[in-house]
Scaffold this active site. Structure first.
Site, short mmCIF file in Angstrom:
data_model
loop_
_atom_site.label_atom_id
_atom_site.label_comp_id
_atom_site.label_asym_id
_atom_site.label_seq_id
_atom_site.Cartn_x
_atom_site.Cartn_y
_atom_site.Cartn_z
N GLY A 350 0.80 -1.23 0.00
CA GLY A 350 0.00 0.00 0.00
C GLY A 350 0.83 1.27 0.00
N GLY A 373 0.51 -8.07 1.79
CA GLY A 373 0.95 -9.29 2.49
C GLY A 373 1.20 -10.44 1.52
C1 3PG Z 1 -4.60 -6.67 2.12
O1 3PG Z 1 -5.05 -5.54 2.14
O2 3PG Z 1 -3.40 -6.92 2.37
C2 3PG Z 1 -5.48 -7.79 1.69
O3 3PG Z 1 -6.70 -7.31 1.23
C3 3PG Z 1 -5.66 -8.81 2.80
O4 3PG Z 1 -6.31 -8.23 3.90
P1 3PG Z 1 -6.11 -8.86 5.36
O5 3PG Z 1 -4.68 -8.57 5.73
O6 3PG Z 1 -7.10 -8.16 6.23
O7 3PG Z 1 -6.35 -10.33 5.25
#
Ligand code: 3PG
Ligand code: MG
Length: 398
Positions: A350, A373
């Protein structure tokens, strides 16, 4: 390290008149009922359009946020996503609140099921829940690369139970790009890993060391490495308990003939704020009341040269507090150097995507991943459970 993967692909199927359930990762930032960054929605568009063009009745699944299961929360509703997606697609996207007991959908229509994480058993990958989802479709398309590292009912479970389970074009593209960078890289392979904490990225750093020729660390992670090299870090965010780990990683890099460079200069401030005055310091001159918020100009030049010499670049995490004008130069320099380089470059996460947007280099990056992730877990060499499920389904029909 996952080897090149085999699974069925949506592109190869006749979808006309079929109920096609597509799991996307539409987990996007929402503020005051509006989507504030739609990169993930736009990334899913080609898949949705392809299914519609081929005459499918499209059922979309996604999560948003991390709501308490078994309970609706306005804050985590996909309503803003349905509205935004509808605008991009140029057709109605109906949000269906309760959908597990059946969905009315015609060929050419799109229904977005309300947040999968409102269902009890989603996170624990409950078998009965997964079977129920599977029963709603003729074909399940796993296209949510960003959630492929989660073994949950709407990702892994449903892929095991659906009549047919295939990879969507976005998931395939992501895996192809990652394989190109990690399995068949043009050398030297450079990884740039920033972010606030070594602890959250220790396993990534450690496994990257076995694969990359050079590893540049940034942000709070770099502060721990600066401390590991014996320099004072003042009030900087760092993890004293991980200094030994950092030293071990530096030694391992050297033993492998590689390197984890330490900045020669840094930008410091006395407070963590947008307005704080910025000072450039040699790395050995940071005083007790200062915190390191960016790499310095000499380091930016040095790292940019490393970037220019790379054959493949993996980028996750900024090297400074780029959200603050006075501490953005380091990350800007890295973004621009990656943009200029002729290397195959892949970026994920992000913050990284926000930096790429801010510095206007998105066209120059070879591949921008929708995964945070999931991107890191792939890079670490872990098998993504939802991808594994598709591979197992493929094996069982061969
Ligand atoms: C993220 O934003 O990394 C994915 O959409 C996964 O979301 P989470 O970490 O809440 O499972
Ligand atoms: Mg996350």
């Amino acid at each position: 390290m996952p080897e090149d993967m085999d699974f069925l692909r949506m592109e190869d199927f006749d979808l006309a008149g079929k109920r096609v359930m597509i799991r996307e990762d539409l987990n996007v930032p929402v503020s005051h009922g509006k989507v504030t960054s739609d990169a993930r929605i736009r990334a899913a568009l080609p898949t949705i359009r392809m299914a519609l063009e081929r005459g499918a009745a499209v059922i979309l699944l996604s999560h948003l946020g991390r709501p308490v299961e078994g309970q609706f929360s306005e804050e985590d509703s996909l309503a803003p996503v349905a509205e935004h997606l509808s605008g991009l697609l140029g057709q109605a996207v109906r949000l269906q609140p309760d959908w597990l007991d059946g969905i009315e959908v015609q060929a050419g229509e799109v229904v977005l099921c309300e947040n999968v994480r409102f269902n009890k058993g989603e996170k624990s990958n409950d078998g009965a829940l997964a079977e129920k989802m599977a029963g709603l479709c003729d074909l399940f398309v796993m296209d949510a690369f960003g959630t492929a590292h989660r073994a949950q009912a709407s990702t892994e479970g449903v892929a095991r139970h659906a009549p047919i389970a295939v990879a969507g074009p976005l998931l395939s593209r992501e895996l192809d790009a990652l394989a190109k960078a990690m399995l068949h890289p043009v050398r030297p392979l450079l990884a740039i890993v920033g972010g606030s904490k070594v602890s959250t990225k220790l396993t990534v750093l450690s496994s990257l060391l076995n694969k990359v020729d050079e590893l540049i660390v940034g942000g709070g992670i770099a502060n721990t490495f600066i401390a590991a090299a014996g320099y004072p870090v003042g009030k900087s965010l760092y993890e004293p308990e991980l200094v030994h780990e950092a030293q071990a990683l530096i030694r391992r890099a050297h033993d492998n003939g590689g390197n984890i460079p330490i900045p020669v200069d840094v930008v410091v401030a006395k407070a963590f704020s947008e307005e704080a005055e910025a000072y450039v310091r040699n790395v050995d001159e940071v005083s007790e009341d200062e915190m390191i918020l960016d790499i310095g100009p000499l380091t930016a030049v040095e790292y940019s040269e490393t970037v220019a010499g790379a054959g493949t670049i993996i980028w996750n995490g900024p090297v400074g507090v780029f959200e603050f004008r006075n501490f953005a130069a380091g990350t800007r320099a890295m973004a621009e150097a990656i943009g200029r380089s002729g290397a195959f470059s892949i970026a994920g996460g992000g913050d990284t995507l926000a930096a790429i947007d801010q510095f206007g280099v998105s066209e120059e990056i070879s591949y921008i991943s929708t995964g945070g992730g999931a991107f890191l877990e792939y890079v670490e060499g872990k098998t993504l459970p939802a991808v594994q499920a598709l591979q197992d389904r493929y094996q069982s029909v061969q």
